[in-house]
Motif scaffolding. Structure first.
Motif, PDB file in Angstrom:
ATOM      1  N   ALA A  60       0.941  -1.182   0.006  1.00 54.87           N
ATOM      2  CA  ALA A  60      -0.075  -0.096   0.083  1.00 54.87           C
ATOM      3  C   ALA A  60       0.938   1.272  -0.129  1.00 54.87           C
ATOM      4  O   ALA A  60       0.375   2.356  -0.723  1.00 54.87           O
ATOM      5  CB  ALA A  60      -0.752   0.099   1.291  1.00 54.87           C
ATOM      6  N   GLU A  68      -0.074  -0.536  -6.397  1.00 56.08           N
ATOM      7  CA  GLU A  68      -1.139  -1.475  -6.415  1.00 56.08           C
ATOM      8  C   GLU A  68      -2.109  -1.431  -7.687  1.00 56.08           C
ATOM      9  O   GLU A  68      -2.595  -2.378  -8.188  1.00 56.08           O
ATOM     10  CB  GLU A  68      -1.706  -1.512  -5.118  1.00 56.08           C
ATOM     11  N   THR A  85       0.769  -8.207  -1.043  1.00 54.17           N
ATOM     12  CA  THR A  85       0.788  -7.017  -0.621  1.00 54.17           C
ATOM     13  C   THR A  85       0.722  -6.655   0.769  1.00 54.17           C
ATOM     14  O   THR A  85       0.803  -7.748   1.498  1.00 54.17           O
ATOM     15  CB  THR A  85      -0.468  -6.129  -1.347  1.00 54.17           C
ATOM     16  N   SER A 105      -6.652  -2.148  -0.490  1.00 53.77           N
ATOM     17  CA  SER A 105      -5.691  -2.959  -1.281  1.00 53.77           C
ATOM     18  C   SER A 105      -6.284  -3.612  -2.389  1.00 53.77           C
ATOM     19  O   SER A 105      -6.205  -3.696  -3.551  1.00 53.77           O
ATOM     20  CB  SER A 105      -4.577  -3.400  -0.504  1.00 53.77           C
TER      21      SER A 105
END
Length: 315
Positions: A60, A68, A85, A105
């Motif tokens: 992030a 992202e 992530t 995300s």
């Protein structure tokens, strides 16, 4: 173990990193001193996946969401991609922040679940992981990892997750020829079925062979501050040894530090921004460094006296 077994290139496992992709704050221009064309990055993604590189890592805070978002556009719902992530927590725990970051995300990535989701820093480990528990139980997080951590942090996370009938899936720390203090943690993780991912294996390009004391990093970049000209002078002998090994095998110099990391039992995360970098990586992964070469590289790196550490790292 949590699901973490989607195909990767050859028999050596690697993950492709995207920190240099996004244009936002903490992204390509600020950290690396240059920006990258979206069309080139798309070509890079397509070339890499065709070569079998299906494990991708982002966060992030990379470009504050821009990495992202870009990766999500490229993945476009593909089910063969393994996606990793992260959530970077504040110093003080804020209830719901972990969950909110995860959901944001997934929205940017255009996904419903993450194959691997990380607590990006060891802050309030148990409280933050408590928010991961329901997400893991309903399948939105398939495996949980912790990053920038000590052995004590790992055991804290393991103990908490085990109480909830879950398992720590992965650890991600800074590990390279110039940050070689992770072997006890790597060995522990491998003995426990926890995958150990190494980031900054090329020290943001310092070990890649394209930069040196005369041609160093862009002046206005964080990597220039972290690795100034004086440090390049200290690693001239190491770069020379890396170049000689690369020439012996007929591979690009940038691939030797990657193969060294693999030889230590870690899974390297490699940032690529051009299709040719994916091709070089694919070619190199067919090779294995000799034990003698690994030992010589380790000794030469130790002689530099350098221990690289990011400003974000707790230790």
């Amino acid at each position: 173990m949590q699901e973490q077994d989607k195909k990767c290139n050859d028999n050596k496992e690697v993950m492709i990193g995207t920190w240099a992709w996004g244009p936002g704050y903490n992204g390509s221009r600020l950290i690396f001193g240059k920006s990258y064309d979206d069309s080139m990055l798309r070509d890079t993604f397509e070339k890499a996946t065709k070569l079998g590189f299906l494990k991708w890592d982002t966060a992030a805070v990379y470009g504050m969401g821009s990495c992202e978002k870009l990766l999500g556009e490229f993945i476009n719902g593909r089910e063969d991609i393994f996606l990793s992530t992260k959530y970077f927590p504040d110093k003080k725990y804020k209830a719901g922040a972990f969950t909110k970051s995860f959901e944001e995300s997934m929205e940017r990535l255009r996904l419903k679940s993450a194959d691997l989701f990380w607590l990006h820093a060891p802050k309030n480990i148990e409280k933050n992981l408590s928010e991961a528990v329901p997400l893991m139980r309903d399948g939105r997080i398939k495996s949980i990892g912790i990053s920038n951590v000590s052995m004590e942090d790992i055991k804290t996370a393991e103990k908490f997750l085990e109480k909830n009938g879950l398992k720590l899936g992965a650890v991600q720390n800074h590990f390279s020829l110039l940050r070689n203090d992770q072997q006890p943690i790597i060995d522990y993780c491998n003995s426990k079925g926890i995958q150990y991912y190494a980031y900054m294996v090329l020290e943001q390009g310092a070990l890649a062979g394209r930069y040196n004391a005369k041609n160093h990093f862009p002046t206005f970049s964080m990597r220039n501050l972290a690795f100034p000209k004086r440090k390049f002078k200290k690693i001239e002998g190491l770069l020379s040894m890396i170049r000689a090994i690369a020439d012996k095998y007929g591979i690009d110099q940038s691939q030797v530090p990657i193969l060294w990391v693999i030889a230590q039992g870690a899974i390297p995360i490699i940032g690529i921004t051009k299709p040719v970098y994916a091709e070089r990586l694919s070619a190199a992964l067919k090779l294995t460094l000799a034990d003698e070469e690994v030992s010589k590289l380790t000794a030469e790196a130790k002689k530099t006296g350098i221990r690289q550490q990011g400003s974000w790292e707790p230790q």
